[in-house]
Design a protein around this motif. Structure first.
Motif, PDB file in Angstrom:
ATOM      1  N   HIS A   1      -4.064   2.695 -12.452  1.00 42.25           N
ATOM      2  CA  HIS A   1      -2.839   3.272 -11.899  1.00 42.25           C
ATOM      3  C   HIS A   1      -2.191   2.227 -11.000  1.00 42.25           C
ATOM      4  O   HIS A   1      -2.837   1.692 -10.081  1.00 42.25           O
ATOM      5  CB  HIS A   1      -3.156   4.541 -11.092  1.00 42.25           C
ATOM      6  N   PHE A   2      -0.931   1.923 -11.246  1.00 47.58           N
ATOM      7  CA  PHE A   2      -0.209   0.956 -10.423  1.00 47.58           C
ATOM      8  C   PHE A   2       0.474   1.697  -9.273  1.00 47.58           C
ATOM      9  O   PHE A   2       1.208   2.668  -9.499  1.00 47.58           O
ATOM     10  CB  PHE A   2       0.812   0.204 -11.270  1.00 47.58           C
ATOM     11  N   VAL A   3       0.205   1.247  -8.045  1.00 50.89           N
ATOM     12  CA  VAL A   3       0.687   1.950  -6.859  1.00 50.89           C
ATOM     13  C   VAL A   3       1.355   0.964  -5.902  1.00 50.89           C
ATOM     14  O   VAL A   3       1.126  -0.252  -5.976  1.00 50.89           O
ATOM     15  CB  VAL A   3      -0.470   2.681  -6.131  1.00 50.89           C
ATOM     16  N   ALA A   4       2.157   1.510  -4.992  1.00 51.61           N
ATOM     17  CA  ALA A   4       2.839   0.675  -3.994  1.00 51.61           C
ATOM     18  C   ALA A   4       1.966   0.409  -2.774  1.00 51.61           C
ATOM     19  O   ALA A   4       2.118  -0.603  -2.082  1.00 51.61           O
ATOM     20  CB  ALA A   4       4.146   1.327  -3.563  1.00 51.61           C
ATOM     21  N   GLU A   5       1.046   1.319  -2.480  1.00 42.02           N
ATOM     22  CA  GLU A   5       0.153   1.155  -1.339  1.00 42.02           C
ATOM     23  C   GLU A   5      -1.119   1.938  -1.576  1.00 42.02           C
ATOM     24  O   GLU A   5      -1.182   2.815  -2.455  1.00 42.02           O
ATOM     25  CB  GLU A   5       0.824   1.606  -0.034  1.00 42.02           C
ATOM     26  N   LEU A   6      -2.136   1.632  -0.771  1.00 38.74           N
ATOM     27  CA  LEU A   6      -3.420   2.318  -0.849  1.00 38.74           C
ATOM     28  C   LEU A   6      -3.669   3.077   0.446  1.00 38.74           C
ATOM     29  O   LEU A   6      -3.327   2.585   1.533  1.00 38.74           O
ATOM     30  CB  LEU A   6      -4.557   1.312  -1.073  1.00 38.74           C
ATOM     31  N   PRO A   7      -4.252   4.272   0.375  1.00 42.05           N
ATOM     32  CA  PRO A   7      -4.564   5.003   1.612  1.00 42.05           C
ATOM     33  C   PRO A   7      -5.678   4.296   2.382  1.00 42.05           C
ATOM     34  O   PRO A   7      -6.678   3.890   1.786  1.00 42.05           O
ATOM     35  CB  PRO A   7      -5.023   6.372   1.096  1.00 42.05           C
ATOM     36  N   LYS A   8      -5.472   4.142   3.692  1.00 38.19           N
ATOM     37  CA  LYS A   8      -6.454   3.411   4.492  1.00 38.19           C
ATOM     38  C   LYS A   8      -6.711   4.113   5.813  1.00 38.19           C
ATOM     39  O   LYS A   8      -5.875   4.874   6.308  1.00 38.19           O
ATOM     40  CB  LYS A   8      -5.964   1.974   4.749  1.00 38.19           C
ATOM     41  N   THR A   9      -7.878   3.852   6.367  1.00 44.92           N
ATOM     42  CA  THR A   9      -8.188   4.324   7.707  1.00 44.92           C
ATOM     43  C   THR A   9      -7.403   3.499   8.712  1.00 44.92           C
ATOM     44  O   THR A   9      -6.799   2.476   8.367  1.00 44.92           O
ATOM     45  CB  THR A   9      -9.690   4.185   8.011  1.00 44.92           C
ATOM     46  N   VAL A  10      -7.436   3.888   9.982  1.00 44.83           N
ATOM     47  CA  VAL A  10      -6.737   3.121  11.016  1.00 44.83           C
ATOM     48  C   VAL A  10      -7.332   1.734  11.177  1.00 44.83           C
ATOM     49  O   VAL A  10      -6.692   0.831  11.708  1.00 44.83           O
ATOM     50  CB  VAL A  10      -6.752   3.868  12.371  1.00 44.83           C
ATOM     51  N   SER A  11      -8.584   1.536  10.727  1.00 41.64           N
ATOM     52  CA  SER A  11      -9.208   0.216  10.821  1.00 41.64           C
ATOM     53  C   SER A  11      -9.000  -0.606   9.570  1.00 41.64           C
ATOM     54  O   SER A  11      -9.565  -1.683   9.420  1.00 41.64           O
ATOM     55  CB  SER A  11     -10.713   0.360  11.106  1.00 41.64           C
ATOM     56  N   GLY A  12      -8.184  -0.101   8.622  1.00 43.72           N
ATOM     57  CA  GLY A  12      -7.827  -0.894   7.459  1.00 43.72           C
ATOM     58  C   GLY A  12      -8.721  -0.726   6.252  1.00 43.72           C
ATOM     59  O   GLY A  12      -8.550  -1.422   5.251  1.00 43.72           O
ATOM     60  N   ASP A  49      -9.833   9.694  -0.643  1.00 42.22           N
ATOM     61  CA  ASP A  49      -8.481  10.192  -0.895  1.00 42.22           C
ATOM     62  C   ASP A  49      -8.058   9.906  -2.336  1.00 42.22           C
ATOM     63  O   ASP A  49      -7.392  10.726  -2.975  1.00 42.22           O
ATOM     64  CB  ASP A  49      -7.486   9.537   0.068  1.00 42.22           C
ATOM     65  N   LEU A  50      -8.466   8.733  -2.847  1.00 43.34           N
ATOM     66  CA  LEU A  50      -8.129   8.396  -4.224  1.00 43.34           C
ATOM     67  C   LEU A  50      -8.851   9.315  -5.206  1.00 43.34           C
ATOM     68  O   LEU A  50      -8.274   9.741  -6.216  1.00 43.34           O
ATOM     69  CB  LEU A  50      -8.480   6.934  -4.503  1.00 43.34           C
ATOM     70  N   ARG A  51     -10.100   9.635  -4.899  1.00 40.67           N
ATOM     71  CA  ARG A  51     -10.836  10.571  -5.774  1.00 40.67           C
ATOM     72  C   ARG A  51     -10.190  11.949  -5.751  1.00 40.67           C
ATOM     73  O   ARG A  51     -10.087  12.619  -6.787  1.00 40.67           O
ATOM     74  CB  ARG A  51     -12.301  10.643  -5.344  1.00 40.67           C
ATOM     75  N   GLU A  52      -9.760  12.384  -4.569  1.00 39.62           N
ATOM     76  CA  GLU A  52      -9.090  13.680  -4.476  1.00 39.62           C
ATOM     77  C   GLU A  52      -7.774  13.674  -5.243  1.00 39.62           C
ATOM     78  O   GLU A  52      -7.400  14.664  -5.874  1.00 39.62           O
ATOM     79  CB  GLU A  52      -8.839  14.035  -3.008  1.00 39.62           C
ATOM     80  N   CYS A  53      -7.082  12.553  -5.203  1.00 40.71           N
ATOM     81  CA  CYS A  53      -5.835  12.429  -5.955  1.00 40.71           C
ATOM     82  C   CYS A  53      -6.087  12.603  -7.443  1.00 40.71           C
ATOM     83  O   CYS A  53      -5.342  13.301  -8.148  1.00 40.71           O
ATOM     84  CB  CYS A  53      -5.194  11.068  -5.678  1.00 40.71           C
ATOM     85  N   ARG A 105      -8.610  14.207  -8.804  1.00 38.37           N
ATOM     86  CA  ARG A 105      -8.983  15.606  -9.077  1.00 38.37           C
ATOM     87  C   ARG A 105      -7.755  16.490  -9.110  1.00 38.37           C
ATOM     88  O   ARG A 105      -7.666  17.434  -9.891  1.00 38.37           O
ATOM     89  CB  ARG A 105      -9.975  16.099  -8.023  1.00 38.37           C
ATOM     90  N   GLY A 106      -6.777  16.176  -8.231  1.00 36.95           N
ATOM     91  CA  GLY A 106      -5.544  16.956  -8.221  1.00 36.95           C
ATOM     92  C   GLY A 106      -4.766  16.798  -9.508  1.00 36.95           C
ATOM     93  O   GLY A 106      -4.200  17.765 -10.041  1.00 36.95           O
ATOM     94  N   ARG A 107      -4.762  15.575 -10.043  1.00 34.55           N
ATOM     95  CA  ARG A 107      -4.068  15.358 -11.307  1.00 34.55           C
ATOM     96  C   ARG A 107      -4.753  16.112 -12.442  1.00 34.55           C
ATOM     97  O   ARG A 107      -4.106  16.654 -13.330  1.00 34.55           O
ATOM     98  CB  ARG A 107      -4.025  13.864 -11.629  1.00 34.55           C
ATOM     99  N   ALA A 108      -6.102  16.132 -12.401  1.00 33.23           N
ATOM    100  CA  ALA A 108      -6.838  16.798 -13.473  1.00 33.23           C
ATOM    101  C   ALA A 108      -6.588  18.292 -13.463  1.00 33.23           C
ATOM    102  O   ALA A 108      -6.584  18.953 -14.500  1.00 33.23           O
ATOM    103  CB  ALA A 108      -8.336  16.510 -13.332  1.00 33.23           C
ATOM    104  N   GLY A 109      -6.361  18.846 -12.239  1.00 35.51           N
ATOM    105  CA  GLY A 109      -6.166  20.291 -12.129  1.00 35.51           C
ATOM    106  C   GLY A 109      -4.731  20.720 -12.302  1.00 35.51           C
ATOM    107  O   GLY A 109      -4.420  21.910 -12.315  1.00 35.51           O
ATOM    108  N   ALA A 110      -3.832  19.722 -12.385  1.00 38.52           N
ATOM    109  CA  ALA A 110      -2.404  20.056 -12.475  1.00 38.52           C
ATOM    110  C   ALA A 110      -2.056  20.640 -13.842  1.00 38.52           C
ATOM    111  O   ALA A 110      -2.681  20.345 -14.833  1.00 38.52           O
ATOM    112  CB  ALA A 110      -1.582  18.802 -12.223  1.00 38.52           C
TER     113      ALA A 110
END
Length: 557
Positions: free
Chosen positions: A529-540, A546-550, A552-557
């Motif tokens: 999947h090509f994305v503009a940014e990646l979810p990160k913690t405050v420490s980088g 979060d990516l795994r949850e994303c 799972r959300g697509r699979a359930g859509a």
């Protein structure tokens, strides 16, 4: 404040790794306070030597503090806090950007035995309320933007008695820090204020899976423990100017801004850097003669996309990275662009000081976590704490019996269940997976929950990510396992492309073939999947959960 800075030809502090490990012994006094025992001594020995150089966001100089000036400022802050009624053991919520007042606050609190709870200015009002409430903080020190967030939730915080603002006081209930310091004296605070095992710092974990926990560090263990971070991994000595690019709310700030650097006699550079600008960062390194440099992998990946040769980095002699392993391709490009400077990866956590590293006296194995730091026995073990054979993946664990190493946290504060869960028999389990090769180098596999099981193979995400980043079209990549009924999981990649690169089906196939050639064929990502940014913690760190949850959300859509 003129000083001769060490050059690239300076011999490493540690020249014989095995001999140093064999001879190393921790020496912990019964009473210890980093400010009174280390900084005050430095102020007596070299009062006019540069300790802290603070730059504004545009790179201009805000202030320069000698050891004497830094000590006097910490005395005034200690007296100011004590004058408000802050006592030994009281917690202080400290949320400030990368400015000089952060240092004055931290050192003033530590010297009187108060306990700073550092936080990143990126926190929301809800995050702030949770941390102040959980820590029982009696005071908060922040800037104008932070004060607005605090006031939004102050009604939920009955223990919060004192509010201190850097800059104009936003309301009558706030004290101006500058006014408090102006009224305070710079005489020594009461001597012998803290025992070695008194609480010194509370750091909140990232909280990527559950609510953040509080990591408790004590005066001597953390203040002395970080001397191995600075001496062996960062290779610091008098005359060095060290810059660690880190938010003040991360534990990495303690690794590179507070303790070990001054114990080694090096000066610290701080810059009120907002959005990272690679050219400004490299220009700052060149203009101020930074000799040792530490940045997270995400920033190195950005720096190597610039024209490194256009910056005069001749006084830079040693580079390190930590947070997540740095991809070998990035290390190679940095070495080429800086005419021979290798990035030395190091490993540790909010719960520890530096415990694994690539050292100057040993060959660097690009992509590895390195070898155990003197003073630490680290192993790869199974769930029962039995060491596994070389080459086999397992849990990274630190031996705590018969002697608990200095620099390891005291436990999760007010959370005995979480503390107990982290320790099994003679080991502290870090929660990270790795393998150890025949020569004793450790190789990161991923967080315990990040390892992918696909068609009976166990795949660490880091190796796949490194292969993807080697491709010229890729800036950054994160790899996770996606549930699959046939294979248990399939390797799935999220990729950030270089500007101007088109995300096409042809590129997807090209990246898949590239990974097959670079690693074992079974490790290639079946989805990209090509994305503009990646979810990160405050420490980088990448939030792979979060990516795994994303997915799972697509699979359930």
């Amino acid at each position: 404040m003129s000083v001769t800075r060490p050059g690239r030809d300076a011999a490493p502090n540690m020249q014989d790794y095995e001999a140093e490990r064999a001879a190393f012994r921790w020496r912990i006094p019964e009473r210890f306070n980093f400010v009174s025992d280390v900084l005050e001594r430095k102020a007596r020995q070299t009062p006019d030597e540069l300790a802290l150089l603070v730059l504004r966001s545009d790179g201009s100089t805000d202030r320069q503090l000698t050891y004497r000036e830094l000590v006097l400022a910490s005395r005034r802050m200690g007296h100011a806090l004590a004058g408000l009624g802050v006592r030994k053991g009281d917690r202080l919520f400290v949320m400030l950007p990368r400015i000089g007042e952060w240092y004055v606050t931290m050192l003033g609190a530590i010297r009187i035995g108060a306990v700073p709870v550092p936080a990143t200015p990126q926190l929301t009002s809800g995050d702030i309320a949770y941390r102040i409430d959980r820590s029982g903080a009696v005071a908060v020190i922040t800037d104008g933007q932070g004060a607005v967030k605090v006031d939004e939730v102050s009604g939920r915080l009955p223990l919060l008695a004192h509010r201190i603002a850097v800059g104009p006081a936003p309301a009558a209930c706030w004290h101006e820090m500058s006014a408090l310091l102006d009224r305070s004296r710079d005489t020594p605070t009461p001597a012998d204020s803290t025992a070695a095992d008194d609480l010194m710092l509370l750091y909140f974990t990232s909280g990527t899976v559950s609510y953040p926990k509080m990591v408790a560090h004590t005066q001597a263990s953390y203040g002395i423990g970080h001397q191995v971070t600075a001496r062996y991994w960062q290779d610091l000595r008098p005359g060095d100017l060290h810059w660690t690019l880190s938010d003040t709310g991360w534990a990495k700030a303690a690794w590179g801004k507070l303790f070990g650097q001054w114990a080694q006699g090096a000066a610290v550079l701080e810059m009120d850097l907002r959005k990272p600008d690679p050219d400004l960062i490299l220009d700052t390194v060149a203009r101020h003669g930074v000799t040792t440099f530490c940045a997270p992998p995400t920033l190195y990946r950005s720096l190597v996309t610039t024209d490194l040769a256009s910056h005069d980095l001749s006084r830079l002699r040693h580079c390190v990275s930590a947070g997540e392993p740095l991809n070998p391709e990035v290390i190679r490009v940095w070495e080429d662009g800086t005419r021979g400077l290798l990035v030395h990866d190091g490993y540790g956590q909010s719960e520890t000081v530096n415990v694994l590293a690539n050292f100057r006296c040993l060959p660097v194995r690009s992509g590895s976590m390195g070898k155990p730091v003197p003073g630490f026995d680290v192993a790869v073990v199974d769930d029962e704490g039995t060491q596994v054979p070389a080459g086999e993946a397992g849990d990274v664990a630190i031996q705590v019996e018969p002697e608990r190493p200095v620099g390891l946290f005291a436990g999760y504060w007010n959370d005995p269940d979480a503390t107990a869960a982290a320790f099994t028999k003679d080991w502290y389990f870090t929660g990270d997976k790795a393998r150890r090769d025949e020569d004793g180098y450790f190789w990161f596999e991923g967080r315990k929950d990040d390892v992918i099981t696909s068609s009976a193979y166990r795949i660490g995400p880091f190796e796949v990510e490194s292969a993807l980043v080697e491709h010229p079209a890729v800036v950054e990549a994160a790899v996770v396992g996606q549930d699959d009924p046939q294979r248990t999981q399939i390797v799935t990649a999220f990729v950030i492309l270089r500007p101007g690169t088109a995300a096409t089906p042809q590129l997807t196939e090209e990246l898949q073939e590239h990974v097959k050639r670079t690693t074992a064929p079974y490790k290639y990502p079946r989805e990209i999947h090509f994305v503009a940014e990646l979810p990160k913690t405050v420490s980088g760190k990448v939030r792979r959960g979060d990516l795994r949850e994303c997915l799972r959300g697509r699979a359930g859509a």
